[in-house]
Design a protein around this motif. Sequence first.
Motif, short mmCIF file in Angstrom:
data_model
loop_
_atom_site.label_atom_id
_atom_site.label_comp_id
_atom_site.label_asym_id
_atom_site.label_seq_id
_atom_site.Cartn_x
_atom_site.Cartn_y
_atom_site.Cartn_z
N ASN A 243 29.00 -5.61 14.60
CA ASN A 243 29.80 -6.16 15.70
C ASN A 243 29.93 -7.69 15.68
OD1 ASN A 243 30.61 -3.89 17.69
ND2 ASN A 243 28.55 -3.37 17.00
N ASN A 244 29.15 -8.36 14.82
CA ASN A 244 29.39 -9.81 14.70
C ASN A 244 30.58 -10.07 13.79
OD1 ASN A 244 27.18 -10.06 16.30
ND2 ASN A 244 26.03 -11.43 14.97
N ALA A 245 31.00 -9.06 13.04
CA ALA A 245 32.21 -9.21 12.20
C ALA A 245 33.45 -8.95 13.05
CB ALA A 245 32.16 -8.25 11.02
N CYS B 37 43.42 -17.36 16.22
CA CYS B 37 42.06 -16.90 15.89
C CYS B 37 41.12 -18.10 16.00
CB CYS B 37 41.99 -16.34 14.46
SG CYS B 37 42.51 -17.50 13.19
N ALA B 38 39.84 -17.82 15.88
CA ALA B 38 38.85 -18.90 15.94
C ALA B 38 39.00 -19.84 14.75
CB ALA B 38 37.45 -18.31 15.97
N THR B 39 39.38 -19.30 13.62
CA THR B 39 39.57 -20.15 12.44
C THR B 39 40.62 -21.22 12.74
OG1 THR B 39 38.92 -18.34 10.98
CG2 THR B 39 40.24 -20.09 9.99
N ILE C 3 28.61 -28.19 16.51
CA ILE C 3 27.46 -27.29 16.35
C ILE C 3 27.78 -25.99 17.08
CG2 ILE C 3 24.98 -26.94 16.78
CD1 ILE C 3 25.35 -29.36 15.03
N MET C 4 27.63 -24.89 16.40
CA MET C 4 27.98 -23.60 17.00
C MET C 4 27.03 -23.25 18.15
SD MET C 4 26.69 -21.55 13.64
CE MET C 4 28.00 -20.39 13.64
N TRP C 5 27.54 -22.44 19.08
CA TRP C 5 26.70 -22.04 20.22
C TRP C 5 25.68 -21.00 19.75
CZ3 TRP C 5 28.69 -23.21 25.51
CH2 TRP C 5 27.77 -22.89 26.51
N THR D 108 31.98 -27.05 20.04
CA THR D 108 31.10 -25.92 19.74
C THR D 108 31.91 -24.67 19.45
OG1 THR D 108 29.15 -24.66 20.43
CG2 THR D 108 30.69 -25.22 22.17
N ASP D 109 31.54 -24.00 18.37
CA ASP D 109 32.15 -22.72 18.02
C ASP D 109 31.34 -21.66 18.77
OD1 ASP D 109 32.68 -20.28 16.83
OD2 ASP D 109 32.75 -21.06 14.80
N ALA D 110 31.95 -21.14 19.85
CA ALA D 110 31.22 -20.20 20.72
C ALA D 110 31.62 -18.76 20.45
CB ALA D 110 31.46 -20.57 22.18
N VAL D 111 32.15 -18.51 19.26
CA VAL D 111 32.65 -17.17 18.93
C VAL D 111 31.59 -16.09 19.13
CG1 VAL D 111 33.34 -15.77 16.93
CG2 VAL D 111 34.49 -17.92 17.40
N GLN D 112 30.37 -16.39 18.73
CA GLN D 112 29.32 -15.36 18.81
C GLN D 112 28.55 -15.42 20.13
OE1 GLN D 112 29.01 -12.92 16.74
NE2 GLN D 112 30.23 -13.64 15.00
N ALA D 113 28.97 -16.31 21.01
CA ALA D 113 28.23 -16.46 22.26
C ALA D 113 28.93 -15.77 23.43
CB ALA D 113 28.06 -17.95 22.56
N MET E 191 36.87 -19.84 20.79
CA MET E 191 36.62 -18.42 21.13
C MET E 191 37.52 -17.53 20.29
SD MET E 191 36.93 -18.73 25.24
CE MET E 191 37.93 -20.19 25.33
N SER E 192 37.16 -16.27 20.18
CA SER E 192 37.99 -15.31 19.45
C SER E 192 37.88 -13.94 20.12
CB SER E 192 37.50 -15.21 18.00
OG SER E 192 38.34 -14.36 17.27
N ALA E 193 39.04 -13.39 20.53
CA ALA E 193 39.02 -12.16 21.34
C ALA E 193 38.39 -10.97 20.63
CB ALA E 193 40.45 -11.83 21.77
N HIS E 194 38.59 -10.89 19.30
CA HIS E 194 38.13 -9.66 18.63
C HIS E 194 36.61 -9.56 18.52
CE1 HIS E 194 37.18 -10.91 14.36
NE2 HIS E 194 37.92 -11.95 14.69
N LYS E 195 35.92 -10.64 18.89
CA LYS E 195 34.45 -10.57 18.87
C LYS E 195 33.89 -10.07 20.19
CE LYS E 195 34.30 -12.83 14.83
NZ LYS E 195 33.72 -12.42 13.58
N1 PLP Z 1 33.24 -18.65 13.95
C1 PLP Z 1 32.23 -17.76 13.93
C2 PLP Z 1 30.87 -18.17 14.37
C3 PLP Z 1 32.48 -16.45 13.49
O1 PLP Z 1 31.47 -15.57 13.49
C4 PLP Z 1 33.77 -16.10 13.08
C5 PLP Z 1 34.05 -14.74 12.55
O2 PLP Z 1 33.26 -14.17 11.83
C6 PLP Z 1 34.78 -17.07 13.12
C7 PLP Z 1 34.47 -18.34 13.56
C8 PLP Z 1 36.20 -16.77 12.71
O3 PLP Z 1 36.82 -15.98 13.66
P1 PLP Z 1 38.31 -15.48 13.51
O4 PLP Z 1 38.26 -14.19 12.78
O5 PLP Z 1 38.83 -15.29 14.90
O6 PLP Z 1 39.07 -16.52 12.79
#
Ligand code: PLP
Length: 399
Positions: free
Chosen positions: A7-9, A70-72, A148-150, A177-182, A200-204
């Motif tokens: 689920n982190n993917a 996307c977060a990227t 720095i990521m969250w 901060t990249d809070a994608v996983q938070a 942020m990224s919705a699919h996470k």
């Molecule tokens: N940042 C983090 C910490 C991630 O875990 C991911 C996805 O694995 C991304 C960014 C990239 O996310 P996205 O698929 O929305 O571009």
Amino acid sequence: MKVYLDNNATTIVDPHVFAEMEPFFVQRYGNPNSLHLFASETHKPLKTAMEKIYAGINAPKEDSVVITSCATESNNWVFKSIFFEYILTGRKNHIIVSEVEHPSVIANAKFLEAHGCKVTYLPINSEGMIEAHTVRDFITPKTALVSIMWANNETGAIFPVQEIGNICAEAGVLFHTDAVQAVGKTPIDVQSFNVDYLTMSAHKFHGPKGVGALYIRKGKELTPLMHGGAQMGGLRSGTLNVAGIVGMGKAMEQAVDALDYEMHEIRELRDAFEDQLLEIEDTFVVTPREKRTPNTILISFRGIEGEAMLWDLNRAGIAASTGSACASEDLESNPVMEAIGAEADLAHTAIRFSLSRYTTKEELDYAIEIVREAVKRLRSISSSYAYTPKGHVSGLDSH
Ligand code: PLP
């Protein structure tokens, strides 16, 4: 049985999210920027969705939340803007990132480096944690950005973002901060954290793929990455992804509602599963549980190549990971394991199990059986295992 522990993917789209999105493909397909009734049918749902996203991170109205693909993209936007505003103009020439950021940050840091920017890659300690004071040590008058990521995608380590934000604010340095996983795993409040930009990224968090966002504090506006029709207040052009935004809004609302469940029930499930994994001889976990998101385990099985383990798990219907999905086609060692300086044979043996609020005890009971069988089989054919000296491993807790 099929068990999804990656689920982190990405995560399953919550059926309620999907239901809210559905009308915006065939029934309400108007372009929100047009001037007719088809367009106006999208206005209220879009507004509601945006309000939910703002509420999810406690962003005040005067700040911006800009929808991206996307977060990227969100991460790229921050770094490319820093490039145009500071590096290209020569106003500043230095940024700080952690050495365990997602590739979408690291690759941007390298891009800036290739264009004359100095980059400090902050090290993590033996627990896989960033120590906030190290940020202060590296800030100079020429530092344009700290990123720095969250929470780390591999270990789940929650970094001291609040302290780092305060250090940056005191030093007058922008903080991303990249809070994608938070999101959905730990409370996020941009008003009590000195964060200037948050990805942020919705699919996470059980939303759709292809939609992310960047929070931008008022007064810290970025140079747009996408120029065009001036959507999103001119900050990010491109016809709005109505269904995606509606989905992200609903997913955010649900993530906030389910936060307690994630932080308690899912944590309990994770801990029980981890206890069982650690009962297997010669297994190692880097980051202490209390310092991690409630859903993540990164564990090494001495003597077993991560990819071999994944193969056995996959054959039995279990999805896990050996590293960031983006890198999983190259047989590389886990980047966090490398960063803590784990011996090469251990860096290749890390497996990430990441749960979600959909994970059940039955699934984990099945998974532990399969893992035990896989360990037995793979160690019996491992050329390295029998000869590996057991005992203390530098930088890792042994179990
Ligand atoms: N940042 C983090 C910490 C991630 O875990 C991911 C996805 O694995 C991304 C960014 C990239 O996310 P996205 O698929 O929305 O571009």
